[in-house]
Design an enzyme around this catalytic site. Structure first.
Site, PDB file in Angstrom:
ATOM      1  CG  HIS A  21      -1.845   1.311   1.099  1.00  0.00           C
ATOM      2  ND1 HIS A  21      -3.067   1.198   1.040  1.00  0.00           N
ATOM      3  CD2 HIS A  21      -1.651   2.281   1.873  1.00  0.00           C
ATOM      4  CE1 HIS A  21      -3.643   2.139   1.102  1.00  0.00           C
ATOM      5  NE2 HIS A  21      -2.746   3.197   1.996  1.00  0.00           N
ATOM      6  CD  GLU A  22       2.015   3.683   3.613  1.00  0.00           C
ATOM      7  OE1 GLU A  22       2.792   5.034   3.281  1.00  0.00           O
ATOM      8  OE2 GLU A  22       0.899   3.588   4.166  1.00  0.00           O
ATOM      9  CG  HIS A  25       0.432   6.139  -0.330  1.00  0.00           C
ATOM     10  ND1 HIS A  25      -0.920   6.798  -1.025  1.00  0.00           N
ATOM     11  CD2 HIS A  25      -0.187   5.505   0.786  1.00  0.00           C
ATOM     12  CE1 HIS A  25      -1.667   6.382  -0.473  1.00  0.00           C
ATOM     13  NE2 HIS A  25      -1.556   5.820   0.895  1.00  0.00           N
TER      14      HIS A  25
END
Length: 331
Positions: A21-22, A25
Site C-alpha cells: 500500500h505504501e 503512495h
C-alpha cells in the site's frame, strides 16, 4: 506450517500488504515530483537505513507495516511556498493521485495473488448454492450433525435454492429449533436426512461458511479471470461494509487481531488457503481505505474532490482535526 511458522507468516503477510500500500503512495509521489523524505518498513526506532537522493530507506524496530513520509504532509507544518517538492504545493489532481495510489496498489496486488492461485493450486470462490462449507467447532451446525459438503434443500419446510435463500430462512428462526432437509453424498448412494438445528438467538448464526468452487486456468487465461474475481470480491466486501453501516444483523467487522488469527489458521491449513486469505485481505485493505471515514485515504479523497470541483482548498487545520478525531475513533 508449525505454530511458530504460521504466526510469523501471518505477521509478514499483513506487513507486506501494508508495505505494498505504501509503495503505491511512494511511486505516485515520485511520479508527481513530491519529495519523499523516508520510506520505512516497520515503525518505531530505525534499525538500518540507506540514503538515496532525498529519500531515506529504513528498516524499523516494529515489523508491522510501514509508512512513507512526504514533505509537506504533516498537519500544521511550516511549508515554504517556493518548495516545489512539498505535497501541499502540488496541484489537487496530483495530490488526489498520490492518495488514491495506495488502495490501487492493494487492488493490483490482489490481482497478482489471484493470478498465482488460478495458475497453480486454484482459486476458491464461494459456491452460490445452499451447500455446507467449513464448520466452526462447537457451533449449532456441528452439534446437530451437519457435515461439510451437505446440500440443504429446505429449512423449516421452505425450499432454499441458493445460499442467500438459505441465510434468509435461517435468520427467520433465531433461537428456534428448526428442521434442515439435507442431501448427503452424490449419486445413487446419496442419503436424505432431517436434522434439527437451533440458530443462535443473538445473531442467527449456525456456524458454517459457504462451500467453495475451485477454478484453475492457464497462465494467460488466468489474467482476465484474476481481474474479474478480484472485482467480484471487491463488490462483495463493499456490500459487507454497507451492511455493517446499515446495522444489519449478522454482519460484523474483524479487527487486526482477528485478521491475524484467521491468517494463522489459514497458514496451518495450507499454502492455498493462506494465499486466499491474503487475496481477500488485500482487497479488504483497498476497500477499507477508500471509505470516506476520517483518517482513511477515502476521507482525504473527499476533501481533494471538493477542492477539484470548487477550486477552493479546505482549511488545513480543520481537515487535520477531522482526521485526528477519525483516527481515534477508528482505533
Amino acid at each position: 506450517m508449525t505454530g511458530i511458522l504460521s504466526i510469523v507468516a501471518a505477521i509478514l503477510a499483513v506487513s507486506l500488504l501494508i508495505v505494498v500500500h505504501e509503495c503505491g503512495h511512494y511511486l505516485a509521489a515520485r511520479a508527481a515530483g513530491m519529495r519523499v523524505e523516508r520510506f520505512s518498513v516497520g515503525f518505531g526506532p530505525v534499525l538500518l537505513s540507506l540514503k538515496r537522493g532525498d529519500t531515506e530507506f529504513a528498516i524499523s524496530a516494529v515489523p508491522l507495516g510501514g509508512y512513507v513520509a512526504v514533505a509537506g504532509t504533516s498537519a500544521g507544518a511550516e511549508i515554504d511556498p517556493a518548495d516545489r517538492g512539498a505535497y501541499a504545493n502540488k496541484p489537487a489532481w496530483k495530490r488526489f493521485g498520490f492518495v488514491l495510489a495506495g488502495p490501487v496498489m492493494n487492488w493490483l496486488a490482489a490481482i497478482v495473488v489471484a493470478w498465482v492461485l488460478l495458475a497453480t493450486w486454484g482459486l476458491g470462490v464461494p459456491d452460490p448454492s445452499a451447500r455446507v462449507g467449513p464448520l466452526r467447532p462447537g457451533m449449532p451446525a456441528e452439534q446437530a450433525g451437519l457435515r461439510e459438503g451437505d446440500r440443504i434443500e429446505a429449512v423449516g419446510g421452505v425450499p432454499v435454492g441458493d445460499w442467500d435463500a438459505l441465510v434468509e430462512q435461517i435468520q427467520r428462526h433465531r433461537g428456534e429449533r428448526v428442521a434442515f432437509s439435507i442431501v448427503r453424498g452424490e449419486g445413487p448412494s446419496a442419503e436424505r436426512l432431517q436434522l434439527e438445528v437451533t440458530p443462535q438467538k443473538e445473531d442467527g448464526k449456525v456456524g458454517f461458511s459457504p462451500a467453495k468452487l475451485v477454478h484453475r486456468s492457464g497462465p494467460l487465461e488466468a489474467i482476465p479471470q484474476a481481474v474479474e474475481a478480484t472485482n467480484r470480491n471487491l463488490v462483495a466486501q463493499l456490500g459487507g461494509f454497507a451492511s455493517i453501516f446499515a446495522r444489519k444483523k449478522g454482519t460484523e467487522l474483524t479487527g487486526p487481531i482477528g485478521i491475524a488469527q484467521e491468517l494463522v489458521r489459514g497458514a496451518r491449513a495450507g499454502v492455498e488457503r493462506f494465499l486466499e486469505l491474503v487475496w481477500a485481505i488485500s482487497v479488504g485493505l483497498a476497500v477499507l481505505n477508500l471509505l470516506p471515514f476520517p483518517a482513511l485515504d477515502g476521507s482525504r479523497l473527499v476533501f481533494l474532490g471538493y477542492e477539484l470541483v470548487t477550486r477552493r482548498r479546505v482549511n488545513e487545520r480543520v481537515e487535520g482535526l477531522i482526521h485526528t478525531g477519525g483516527f481515534v475513533v477508528l482505533m
